[in-house]
Scaffold this active site. Structure first.
Site: not given
Ligand code: AMP
Length: 218
Positions: A88, A127, A160, A171
């Site tokens: 990442r 999600r 989440r 993010r």
């Protein structure tokens, strides 16, 4: 084949990673799932990373390199892997090359899945994830048969912490700043394959498999 999956959060790396791993009969190594598992079990690693993850930050490179180095020391990765969520950052990508080259291996391709920012935000906010098996759903695009329950009969579906909209935005900006430079890192090595991630899952999957075949990697 040793495959790295890159792309912003919510673009479908987890779903595609799992399918590609099944297709190529390779382990699917998701650092996000490994860390969530450590958090759920309350291990020392889990305790160290929990708040970083909840806030959408990145776990320090040295910690991640240690976690992935240990996983890649296992024998099941010799013939191939699908690495999802690592590297990442550029230092992680350099460390990955170092770990693999010690075993005479290397990254064969980095598949970059990309999508417009609005698609990503909507995917993340809708999600839901199974608390037991980590299978993901989307409240509109891929709903479970019975609301809030995993189709595989495993467990309850939750959102989440890091999929909340404010955390999501952080993010995405971290991705742009620290992870997007990896696209160039792999492009310069001639290993980068880019695919559009906004279509249906099956289409994206076919596109990836065809691109890999077209590149002569499989
Ligand atoms: P993911 O499921 O890949 O979106 O990962 C969830 C979270 O785990 C990320 O937002 C980070 O906090 C952490 N994480 C996973 N992989 C890495 C990595 N390679 N480097 C740093 N943090 C990571």
């Amino acid at each position: 084949m040793h495959l790295v999956l890159l792309g912003p959060p919510g673009v479908g790396k987890g779903t595609q990673g799992l399918r590609l791993a099944q297709h190529f009969r390779s382990p699917h190594i998701s650092t996000g799932n490994m860390l969530r598992d450590a958090v759920a079990k309350g291990t020392p690693l889990g305790q160290k990373v929990r708040s970083i993850m909840d806030l959408g930050g990145l776990v320090p490179d040295d910690v991640m390199i240690g976690v992935v180095g240990d996983r890649l020391a296992e024998s099941d990765v010799r013939a191939g892997f699908v690495l999802d969520g690592f590297p990442r950052t550029v230092p992680q990508a350099e460390a990955l090359d170092g770990i693999l080259s010690k075993n005479g291996l290397g990254v064969d391709r980095a598949v970059v899945i990309d999508a417009p920012i609005e698609v990503i935000v909507s995917r993340l906010s809708g999600r839901r994830v199974c608390t037991v098996c980590a299978r993901t759903y989307h409240v509109q695009n891929d709903p479970p048969r019975s609301p809030g329950q995993c189709d595989d009969g495993h467990g309850e579906l939750i959102q989440r912490e890091d999929d909340r909209e404010d955390v999501t935005r952080d993010r995405i900006s971290l991705y742009a700043r620290l992870t997007a430079p990896l696209v160039d890192f792999y492009r310069k090595k001639g290993l980068m394959l880019k695919v559009a991630g906004e279509g249906p899952q099956d289409e994206v999957f076919d596109h990836i498999v065809r691109s890999l075949a077209g590149a002569g990697v499989v």
